[in-house]
Write a protein that holds these residues in place. Sequence first.
Motif, short mmCIF file in Angstrom:
data_model
loop_
_atom_site.label_atom_id
_atom_site.label_comp_id
_atom_site.label_asym_id
_atom_site.label_seq_id
_atom_site.Cartn_x
_atom_site.Cartn_y
_atom_site.Cartn_z
N GLY A 30 4.86 -15.45 -53.21
CA GLY A 30 3.93 -14.36 -52.96
C GLY A 30 2.64 -14.84 -52.33
N PHE A 31 2.10 -15.97 -52.80
CA PHE A 31 0.89 -16.53 -52.19
C PHE A 31 1.15 -16.92 -50.74
CE2 PHE A 31 -0.71 -17.48 -56.58
CZ PHE A 31 -1.88 -16.74 -56.45
N LEU A 237 9.67 -11.94 -46.16
CA LEU A 237 10.92 -11.21 -46.35
C LEU A 237 11.48 -11.44 -47.75
CD1 LEU A 237 12.72 -11.68 -42.92
CD2 LEU A 237 11.62 -9.65 -43.83
N GLY A 238 11.23 -12.64 -48.29
CA GLY A 238 11.68 -12.90 -49.66
C GLY A 238 11.01 -11.96 -50.65
N ILE A 239 9.71 -11.80 -50.53
CA ILE A 239 8.99 -10.89 -51.42
C ILE A 239 9.42 -9.45 -51.20
CG2 ILE A 239 6.72 -9.93 -51.94
CD1 ILE A 239 7.21 -12.63 -53.19
N MET A 240 9.60 -9.05 -49.94
CA MET A 240 10.04 -7.69 -49.65
C MET A 240 11.42 -7.42 -50.25
SD MET A 240 8.69 -7.35 -45.70
CE MET A 240 9.43 -5.74 -45.45
N SER A 241 12.29 -8.42 -50.20
CA SER A 241 13.63 -8.27 -50.76
C SER A 241 13.58 -8.12 -52.27
CB SER A 241 14.49 -9.48 -50.38
OG SER A 241 15.79 -9.37 -50.92
N VAL A 242 12.75 -8.93 -52.92
CA VAL A 242 12.62 -8.85 -54.38
C VAL A 242 12.03 -7.51 -54.79
CG1 VAL A 242 11.42 -9.81 -56.38
CG2 VAL A 242 12.46 -11.34 -54.70
N VAL A 243 10.99 -7.08 -54.10
CA VAL A 243 10.37 -5.78 -54.42
C VAL A 243 11.36 -4.64 -54.21
CG1 VAL A 243 8.58 -4.16 -53.73
CG2 VAL A 243 8.04 -6.58 -53.95
N GLY A 244 12.13 -4.71 -53.12
CA GLY A 244 13.14 -3.69 -52.87
C GLY A 244 14.19 -3.63 -53.97
N SER A 245 14.61 -4.80 -54.46
CA SER A 245 15.59 -4.84 -55.56
C SER A 245 15.01 -4.24 -56.82
CB SER A 245 16.02 -6.30 -55.81
OG SER A 245 16.60 -6.87 -54.66
N LEU A 248 14.92 -0.51 -56.52
CA LEU A 248 16.26 0.04 -56.70
C LEU A 248 16.61 0.15 -58.18
CD1 LEU A 248 19.04 0.91 -55.56
CD2 LEU A 248 19.66 -1.51 -55.56
N ILE A 249 16.33 -0.91 -58.94
CA ILE A 249 16.65 -0.91 -60.37
C ILE A 249 15.83 0.15 -61.10
CG2 ILE A 249 16.57 -2.27 -62.48
CD1 ILE A 249 17.14 -4.74 -60.78
N LEU A 250 14.53 0.22 -60.81
CA LEU A 250 13.68 1.20 -61.47
C LEU A 250 14.10 2.63 -61.11
CD1 LEU A 250 10.18 -0.49 -61.07
CD2 LEU A 250 11.58 -0.35 -63.13
#
Length: 269
Positions: A30-31, A237-245, A248-250
């Motif tokens: 994230g940093f 893109l890694g952070i965007m992918s994690v946030v998107g996941s 989705l779960i929420l």
Amino acid sequence: MPASRSTRIVLFIYGLLVIGLLYLPLVSVGFASVSRARYLSFPIKTYSTKWYAEALASGTVRDLLLTSLSVAVIVTILSVVIAFFGALAFARYDWKYRTTFQKLILLPIFFPQTVLGLALLMWFNSLGVIPSWKTAVVAHLVWIAPIATLIVAIRAYSFDPALEEAARDMGADTPTILREVTLPLLMPGLVSAGLFAFLLSWGNFPLSLFTTGADSTLPEWLYAKMVSGYSPLVPTLGIMSVVGSMVLILTAFAVAWLVRSIRDSKAAQ
């Protein structure tokens, strides 16, 4: 026996430590995603969101996301359908080769994904099939569908078959029982299986590496950029992918809670 206050505090602190250990690497990612510099260094001198703007404006990123999303969505739908009927086959019905079928359908879970990916690539080549994102769908299904089947089967083992028998005694035919009784009872397992299937397919690297051919998914692109030609878009893109996941779960939990609330309100009336 209820736990004491001190025990609950210790368990709470332990849980926080475990969660922190699991998510600590994401903090550094994230940093890196909000650092204006091309390479991450501490302390960060200037914060910026320009890499997120570049990611959203990049045509390459859109193509990667579209490919990964197409594979994940198709794999999710097919996995849930296969899991539904596969779980019923060995969890709800007694037939001659039931145990053998159960072992065979769960066997791909225990294969290393790299070996499975290589085997599928050789199989596609022997059939004269050119690898693409469509062959990646097949590869993902071979490994993910058994996991989804196992999740649905756990739910199928837990509900009483007398409910289906009661519906049959009241004159309901098999399609009606499947639609009105079996499917609602298995719905929590199907939702869980769908979430697992989507997330496992979205982040799958070994199977995609061997079977996508000229196409490329997001995990493949991230790996390629890490081993050669690093770009700040990688952590972004890694952070965007994690946030998107997480979204989705929420969302799935919110929908499940809403459906349960509506069902309880109707039952109360």
